[in-house]
Design an enzyme around this catalytic site. Structure first.
Site: not given
Ligand code: IMP
Ligand code: MG
Length: 184
Positions: A51-52, A108, A111, A139, A161, A167, A173
């Site tokens: 949903k992000g 969104d 990470d 990030k 964040v 979220d 959100r």
């Molecule tokens: P990754 O890049 O596979 O680690 O996952 C990214 C997902 O982790 C994003 O779509 C968010 O749902 C969640 N996420 C990572 N960092 C944050 C943050 O700072 N705030 C909110 N959600 C985050």
């Molecule tokens: Mg997400």
């Protein structure tokens, strides 16, 4: 538009505004311009990650001036929410044919990169001509994957964040800006 405060008190902490809705709007328009320029032929499909990615997706597509279509996916991690739970699965798949199309995935935040790496691989196997990634927040600190997002809105260092789709326990959100979570 309603006014939202720059600081929001929580039970054990505070949210502090780090990127205003005005700054987001400006940056989103710039990204939309870059995407339009890169796809003059218009064989473009924009796929939002639920949903992000919804807030960003809705604003971004209104700044893209070439013909395009859209779809959505929803992904979940297997098991618990720890960093060691590495399996990603699709809980809602795309419904349109992306064979021969230039795909841009919109989410969104980038990470560790695991979720989007998985999605890019999968969309490539479905026959997309190209697959690119567009994220509002980049990030870097916890990156485990070696590839970077193609389109990036803002860089954020350490910290969690929320807002503009992002979220904390499913809340916040709806905030129009991006806020940093500070815990007491
Ligand atoms: P990754 O890049 O596979 O680690 O996952 C990214 C997902 O982790 C994003 O779509 C968010 O749902 C969640 N996420 C990572 N960092 C944050 C943050 O700072 N705030 C909110 N959600 C985050
Ligand atoms: Mg997400």
């Amino acid at each position: 538009m309603p006014e939202f405060p720059e600081r929001i008190k929580l039970e054990r902490g505070e949210l502090r505004l780090v990127i205003s809705s005005e700054k987001i709007a400006e940056r989103v328009e710039a990204l939309g311009g870059m995407i339009s320029e890169a796809h003059p032929a218009g064989d473009l499909t924009v796929i939002g990650v639920l949903k992000g990615g919804v807030n960003f997706m809705a604003d971004l597509i209104r700044t893209i001036t070439v013909p395009m279509n859209i779809d959505f996916v929803r992904l979940a991690r297997y098991g618990d929410e720890t960093e060691s739970s590495r399996e990603v699965r699709i809980t809602k798949d795309i419904e349109i044919d992306i064979r021969g199309r230039d795909v841009i995935v919109v989410d969104d935040i980038y990470d560790t990169g695991m979720t989007l790496r998985f999605l890019v691989d999968r969309l490539s196997t479905l026959g997309a001509k190209s697959v690119k990634v567009c994220v509002l927040i980049n990030k870097k600190e916890r990156r485990t994957e070696s590839f970077e997002a193609d389109y990036r809105g803002f860089e954020v260092g350490e910290g969690f964040v929320v807002g503009y789709g992002l979220d904390y326990k499913e809340g916040y959100r709806n905030l129009p800006g991006i806020y940093m979570l500070h815990e007491d």
